[in-house]
Design an enzyme around this catalytic site. Structure first.
Site, mmCIF file in Angstrom:
data_model
loop_
_atom_site.group_PDB
_atom_site.id
_atom_site.type_symbol
_atom_site.label_atom_id
_atom_site.label_comp_id
_atom_site.label_asym_id
_atom_site.label_seq_id
_atom_site.Cartn_x
_atom_site.Cartn_y
_atom_site.Cartn_z
ATOM 1 N N CYS A 46 0.801 -1.222 0.000
ATOM 2 C CA CYS A 46 0.000 0.000 0.000
ATOM 3 C C CYS A 46 0.840 1.283 0.000
ATOM 4 O O CYS A 46 0.759 2.075 -0.917
ATOM 5 C CB CYS A 46 -0.924 -0.036 1.205
ATOM 6 N N HIS A 108 -1.996 7.254 4.274
ATOM 7 C CA HIS A 108 -1.139 6.081 4.470
ATOM 8 C C HIS A 108 0.227 6.230 3.829
ATOM 9 O O HIS A 108 0.820 5.260 3.354
ATOM 10 C CB HIS A 108 -1.851 4.826 3.960
#
Length: 132
Positions: A46, A108
Site C-alpha cells: 500500500c 497512508h
C-alpha cells in the site's frame, strides 16, 4: 482534475465490463473523462505504491520501501517506513501552482507534512499507521 483510487479494487466496475457490479456514477465519470485500460504498480504494498502515485518515483527513490510491521506493539522494523522529507509530492507541486487540493480517505504515506492538502475529509487519526 479528479483521481479516484481504492484499495484492492481491480476492475470490479461496470465501466470495465463487470457484469455483476453496478456503478452508474463511476461509469458516468469514466465516460466523461479518462478510463485507464492498462495500469501498473511499482510495488504491491500500500504505502510504497501510494508514494509512487503521489511522486512519480519508484519506492526506492522515495525511501518508502515497505509498510510491514515488526512485532505487534513494537516500532516498525524497517527504515523504509516513510518517504524522505525532501521528496517533492504532487500536492506540493499543485499547491505551488495555485491549485486547491484535497483528499478523502486514508493517506497512508508519511511524513504527512509532505502532503499539504487544503482539505482532508477524514480526521487525522484515521490516516495514521499506529498499531491498535
Amino acid at each position: 482534475m479528479l483521481l479516484i483510487t481504492a484499495d484492492d479494487l481491480g476492475q470490479t466496475l461496470s465501466c470495465y465490463g463487470d457484469k455483476v457490479a453496478r456503478t452508474p456514477h463511476i461509469d458516468r465519470l469514466a465516460s466523461e473523462g479518462i478510463l485507464f485500460l492498462n495500469s501498473y504498480v511499482t510495488q504491491t504494498s500500500c504505502s510504497p505504491s501510494r508514494s509512487s502515485l503521489f511522486t512519480g518515483l519508484y519506492p526506492h527513490q522515495t525511501g518508502d520501501i515497505s509498510n510491514e510491521l515488526g512485532q505487534i506493539g513494537l516500532p516498525y522494523s524497517n527504515s523504509g517506513y516513510s518517504m524522505a522529507p525532501s521528496v517533492v509530492t504532487l500536492p506540493q507541486l499543485l499547491k505551488a501552482q495555485g491549485y486547491c487540493t484535497g483528499i478523502i480517505g486514508k493517506l497512508h504515506v508519511y511524513p504527512e507534512t509532505s502532503f499539504p492538502f487544503d482539505v482532508n475529509v477524514l480526521p487525522k487519526a484515521l490516516n495514521t499507521r499506529d498499531v491498535q
